[in-house]
Design an enzyme around this catalytic site. Structure first.
Site, short mmCIF file in Angstrom:
data_model
loop_
_atom_site.label_atom_id
_atom_site.label_comp_id
_atom_site.label_asym_id
_atom_site.label_seq_id
_atom_site.Cartn_x
_atom_site.Cartn_y
_atom_site.Cartn_z
N GLY A 14 0.89 -1.50 -0.10
CA GLY A 14 -0.05 -0.08 0.07
C GLY A 14 0.92 1.38 -0.08
N THR A 16 2.10 5.24 -0.38
CA THR A 16 1.95 6.11 -1.29
C THR A 16 1.86 5.29 -2.64
OG1 THR A 16 2.76 7.76 0.00
CG2 THR A 16 2.35 8.34 -2.22
N GLU A 50 6.62 14.01 1.49
CA GLU A 50 5.74 15.13 1.75
C GLU A 50 5.76 15.88 0.82
OE1 GLU A 50 6.54 15.47 5.97
OE2 GLU A 50 5.05 14.17 6.50
N ALA A 51 6.70 16.32 0.05
CA ALA A 51 6.89 17.43 -1.03
C ALA A 51 6.77 17.00 -2.27
CB ALA A 51 8.23 18.19 -0.74
N LYS A 79 3.21 24.81 -2.31
CA LYS A 79 4.65 24.65 -2.48
C LYS A 79 4.93 25.47 -3.73
CE LYS A 79 8.64 21.61 -3.44
NZ LYS A 79 9.08 20.43 -3.74
N VAL A 186 2.53 -11.72 3.03
CA VAL A 186 3.10 -12.66 2.13
C VAL A 186 3.80 -13.74 2.82
CG1 VAL A 186 4.39 -13.27 0.09
CG2 VAL A 186 2.72 -11.15 -0.06
N LEU A 334 9.76 2.90 -4.38
CA LEU A 334 10.97 2.41 -4.02
C LEU A 334 11.46 1.05 -4.35
CD1 LEU A 334 10.78 3.85 -0.27
CD2 LEU A 334 11.80 4.96 -2.35
N THR A 345 11.02 14.03 -6.21
CA THR A 345 10.94 13.63 -7.08
C THR A 345 10.13 12.18 -6.76
OG1 THR A 345 13.16 12.54 -7.66
CG2 THR A 345 12.47 14.55 -8.83
N ILE A 347 7.42 10.91 -5.30
CA ILE A 347 6.05 10.83 -5.81
C ILE A 347 5.95 10.90 -7.23
CG2 ILE A 347 3.79 11.80 -5.22
CD1 ILE A 347 4.63 12.19 -2.25
#
Length: 497
Positions: A14, A16, A50-51, A79, A186, A334, A345, A347
């Site tokens: 799950g 983001t 968060e940005a 922002k 899992v 990730l 970058t 997100i």
């Protein structure tokens, strides 16, 4: 590779990455495929992204999200750019402001006119002509598509938000669109013996989750792409020396500024991200140069409010998965690679990968050519971003620590070296195909980090001295007047409730 029709998509993880992928898939493909997301509340997420950068607005609009509701739900703020402090030298700062600067000219960027005006004796900063920058430092914001009475563009913006709240918000959205969520961890992964394609996830409680295509959103664990399929990781620590992050929330402070702060320290840098209810803080640093205790001492000593938790350490490797899509597994987030959050970058890479997967979504089976093109585009995108981040480290004039001296003396990719030298000699910078960052972004960072062009474009000589002076003065007056008329950022936030 496979002629099996893709009807069942399984997203593992799950956070983001998982919920951004799920929400976009549900919106675009929800009527033609079955989508299941498997996650465990027992497994935490990194949750420090968060940005964001302006394309997030396109993502939210694609989902049909209401901006007011989204900002309220995620405790979000506006922002307008990223303020870089102490990066060139201690005590100096500049901003990578979103949006345009000055006036757009055909065939020649505005900074050439600015450089010529400087050579003619005008004392001005490039950022005097940035509406975004001037609004940011004056804590102003309003939706402004165009400067009134002109054809000049208005304000370009992105968001700060609580990443955990954003994931929850998108989970509610996804489930309302028919996404099936299964809670579980899992235990094992079953693969087809003939080709290694993933067939089934076996959960700890005995459930079996079968799928035709799997998306690995398990973060740094990379459960499917690495631990199951064994896809290699290409490390970039020789260019990006930081390998640890330490994050801690603190009480919010006033004013709530509409920009991110990136503050360089002796062995890394600190982020400061203002939200409505708190401030997000973190330190990105090199374990070769700082211990965790040293990083903690500097971080905790540079908060602008009371710490709300104990800082947590996040080890990481910068680099990319050599194949983001392998067989019937696509890694997003990730699990596919990591670039430190210097230019916000992480997100965006989730957003672009999910978008790319939709554009390349296999219909009647997975085709090798489609997978190869997806991987090629993914590689180009992340390498372009990597070069932009290396730029910040390479172009420093700090001599106060071994960390910064090593960054300044390191070898860099030839493509980046060529781009810096072209700008240094001519003032020209060209955006590569599929480069996330605009020419204006490259210009700001290079000038902000001490590369002042030796020349300007000949088109800038088309104006007389008087015409050039009038142009620069009128643009500055226009920007200043527009900013003065804008409401405050906190006034905008207050209007959300």
């Amino acid at each position: 590779m496979s002629d099996q029709n893709i009807k069942n998509l399984v997203i593992l993880g799950g956070g983001t990455a998982g919920w951004m992928t799920a929400s976009l898939m549900a919106k675009v493909l929800g009527k033609s495929i079955n989508i299941t997301l498997v996650e465990s509340d027992k497994i935490g997420t990194v949750g420090v992204g968060e940005a964001t950068i302006p394309p997030i607005i396109n993502f939210n609009q694609a989902l049909g999200l209401n901006e007011r509701e989204f900002l309220k739900a995620t405790k979000g703020t506006i922002k307008l750019g990223i303020q870089f402090e102490n990066w060139l030298r201690q005590g100096e700062s500049y901003m990578h402001a979103f949006g345009s600067i000055g006036k757009n000219f055909p065939f020649c960027d505005f900074h050439h006119f600015w450089r010529r005006s400087r050579a003619s004796g005008q004392d001005s900063s490039l950022w005097d002509y940035s509406l975004n920058y001037q609004a940011a430092i004056n804590n102003k914001f309003a939706h402004l598509a165009q400067i009134k009475g002109t054809n000049l563009p208005g304000i370009s913006y992105a968001y700060h938000f609580d990443a955990g709240l954003y994931a929850q918000y998108l989970r509610s959205y996804s489930e309302s669109k028919g996404i099936k969520r299964i809670e579980g961890t899992v235990k094992s992964v079953q693969v087809r013996p003939q080709d290694g394609f993933v067939e089934t996830l076996i959960l700890e409680d005995g459930q079996s989750i079968a799928g035709d295509l799997f998306v690995d959103c398990t973060g740094l664990a990379a459960l499917l792409i690495e631990k199951t399929l064994g896809v290699d990781f290409e490390g970039w620590s020789h260019w990006l020396p930081c390998d640890r992050a330490m994050a801690v929330p603190s009480a919010g402070s006033k004013p709530i500024v509409p920009y991110t702060r990136s503050i360089a320290h002796a062995a890394g840098w600190q982020w400061r991200i203002p939200l409505q209810h708190r401030t997000g803080n973190g330190m990105v640093y090199s374990s070769k140069h700082w211990s965790d205790d040293e990083a903690r001492e500097v971080l905790m000593g540079n908060l602008d409010g009371e710490a709300l938790a104990e800082p947590r350490v996040i080890p990481f490797r910068t680099g990319r998965r050599t194949r983001q899509w392998d067989r019937n597994v696509v890694s997003i987030g990730l699990s596919s690679g990591f670039l430190e959050p210097l230019e916000s970058t992480s997100i965006h890479l989730i957003q672009s990968a999910a978008t790319r997967l939709i554009k390349s979504f296999p219909h009647q089976g997975i085709k090798a050519e489609e997978v190869a093109e997806f991987n090629r585009q993914s590689q180009v995108e992340i390498e372009r971003i990597r070069d932009f981040i290396i730029l910040h480290y390479k172009l420093n004039e700090r001599r106060d620590s071994a960390f910064w001296r090593e960054c300044e003396s390191m070898s860099i990719p030839e493509t980046l070296e060529n781009k810096i030298e072209l700008f240094r000699r001519t003032g020209k910078v060209f955006r590569d195909y599929d480069d996330l960052f605009t020419e204006v972004a490259w210009q700001q960072v290079m000038i902000g980090q001490g590369v002042f062009p030796e020349d300007h474009h000949t088109i800038a000589d088309n104006l007389s001295e008087e015409q050039l002076s009038d142009l620069m003065n009128s643009l500055r007056t226009l920007v200043d007047g527009t900013v003065k008329s804008l409401p405050g950022h906190e006034q905008f936030l207050a209007g959300l409730s």
